[in-house]
Design a protein around this motif. Sequence first.
Motif, PDB file in Angstrom:
ATOM      1  N   LEU A 128      18.738  54.000 -46.889  1.00  0.00           N
ATOM      2  CA  LEU A 128      18.283  52.819 -46.154  1.00  0.00           C
ATOM      3  C   LEU A 128      18.919  52.777 -44.766  1.00  0.00           C
ATOM      4  CD1 LEU A 128      16.735  50.119 -46.122  1.00  0.00           C
ATOM      5  CD2 LEU A 128      18.794  49.050 -47.080  1.00  0.00           C
ATOM      6  N   ILE A 129      20.210  52.984 -44.693  1.00  0.00           N
ATOM      7  CA  ILE A 129      20.901  52.926 -43.401  1.00  0.00           C
ATOM      8  C   ILE A 129      20.503  54.102 -42.527  1.00  0.00           C
ATOM      9  CG2 ILE A 129      23.127  52.886 -42.263  1.00  0.00           C
ATOM     10  CD1 ILE A 129      22.334  50.338 -43.881  1.00  0.00           C
ATOM     11  N   ALA A 183      14.999  54.751 -37.201  1.00  0.00           N
ATOM     12  CA  ALA A 183      14.030  53.805 -36.636  1.00  0.00           C
ATOM     13  C   ALA A 183      14.532  53.241 -35.319  1.00  0.00           C
ATOM     14  CB  ALA A 183      13.753  52.683 -37.634  1.00  0.00           C
ATOM     15  N   LEU A 184      15.822  52.927 -35.265  1.00  0.00           N
ATOM     16  CA  LEU A 184      16.410  52.400 -34.033  1.00  0.00           C
ATOM     17  C   LEU A 184      16.316  53.429 -32.911  1.00  0.00           C
ATOM     18  CD1 LEU A 184      18.006  50.232 -32.523  1.00  0.00           C
ATOM     19  CD2 LEU A 184      20.098  51.210 -33.507  1.00  0.00           C
ATOM     20  N   LEU A 197      13.206  59.964 -45.321  1.00  0.00           N
ATOM     21  CA  LEU A 197      13.753  60.619 -44.125  1.00  0.00           C
ATOM     22  C   LEU A 197      12.684  61.419 -43.397  1.00  0.00           C
ATOM     23  CD1 LEU A 197      17.259  61.818 -45.384  1.00  0.00           C
ATOM     24  CD2 LEU A 197      16.597  59.636 -44.368  1.00  0.00           C
ATOM     25  N   GLN A 198      11.793  62.026 -44.156  1.00  0.00           N
ATOM     26  CA  GLN A 198      10.681  62.741 -43.539  1.00  0.00           C
ATOM     27  C   GLN A 198       9.834  61.771 -42.706  1.00  0.00           C
ATOM     28  OE1 GLN A 198       7.680  64.188 -46.234  1.00  0.00           O
ATOM     29  NE2 GLN A 198       6.894  65.706 -44.787  1.00  0.00           N
ATOM     30  N   ALA A 199       9.569  60.593 -43.271  1.00  0.00           N
ATOM     31  CA  ALA A 199       8.771  59.594 -42.560  1.00  0.00           C
ATOM     32  C   ALA A 199       9.477  59.092 -41.305  1.00  0.00           C
ATOM     33  CB  ALA A 199       8.457  58.421 -43.485  1.00  0.00           C
ATOM     34  N   GLY A 200      10.812  59.154 -41.305  1.00  0.00           N
ATOM     35  CA  GLY A 200      11.569  58.684 -40.148  1.00  0.00           C
ATOM     36  C   GLY A 200      11.785  59.737 -39.088  1.00  0.00           C
ATOM     37  N   ALA A 243      13.277  50.350 -43.181  1.00  0.00           N
ATOM     38  CA  ALA A 243      13.926  50.917 -42.005  1.00  0.00           C
ATOM     39  C   ALA A 243      13.850  49.991 -40.796  1.00  0.00           C
ATOM     40  CB  ALA A 243      13.296  52.267 -41.678  1.00  0.00           C
ATOM     41  N   ASP A 244      12.684  49.441 -40.526  1.00  0.00           N
ATOM     42  CA  ASP A 244      12.519  48.599 -39.346  1.00  0.00           C
ATOM     43  C   ASP A 244      13.341  47.321 -39.440  1.00  0.00           C
ATOM     44  OD1 ASP A 244      10.841  50.334 -37.993  1.00  0.00           O
ATOM     45  OD2 ASP A 244       9.025  49.502 -38.905  1.00  0.00           O
TER      46      ASP A 244
END
Length: 223
Positions: free
Chosen positions: A17-18, A24-25, A58-61, A212-213
């Motif tokens: 999550l972090i 995302a940041l 993580l792949q999506a991020g 994430a957002d």
Amino acid sequence: MSAYFVTGTDTDAGKTLITSGLLALARRQGLSTLGLKPVASGCEMTSDGLRNRDALTLQAGSSPTTAYAQVNPYAFAPAIAPHLAAQREGVSLGLANLGEWLTTRLAEARDLTLIEGAGGWRVPLNDHEDLAGLAGLLRLPVIVVVGVRLGAINHARLTLEAIRRDGVEVAGWVANQIEPQMDEATANLNSLAQHLDAPCLGQVPYLERPCADAVAHFLRLPE
């Protein structure tokens, strides 16, 4: 290019999550990103093969996008410690082969690359090596995710001590409140800030629908 190894004070501290929140940041700031999960157990069989939920996150991020195999090269079905899952499957895991794979990934030179470990700092990779050895091998500073619950102060202090004893830099820590109600939550957070001699990269409250957002709002990137 900045790269960090992400560990937790324990299993279920909220590393993914972090990590996804930090990615995302970074994307919000126009940076390229890459999230990696070198070893994952507890994977599910899909039409595309074994897939791990954390690795998919993580792949999506990651931006630009990347193939799953470039995020999680070692995926195991049993939801047990990674070194035991690898032994059951007859797969040899070691710092040398993982370090070589990660060196190739780091060569992409994205603005932010986050490598997520498994469990806490001392999770074994094999009979003689820990997964955390990747941070020392590749000289990666470490971000520690503190799962805020009873015992968190002790776990966090011991984790930072162990990382530094291994000769690895602590880039910062994030407090992640994983229980909806906790006695003296504010006092515990204040104690963490007092006792952890490293930058605090954020304090994430308990969220009913964590993503994430949402988490990115409470974080800052390491300097």
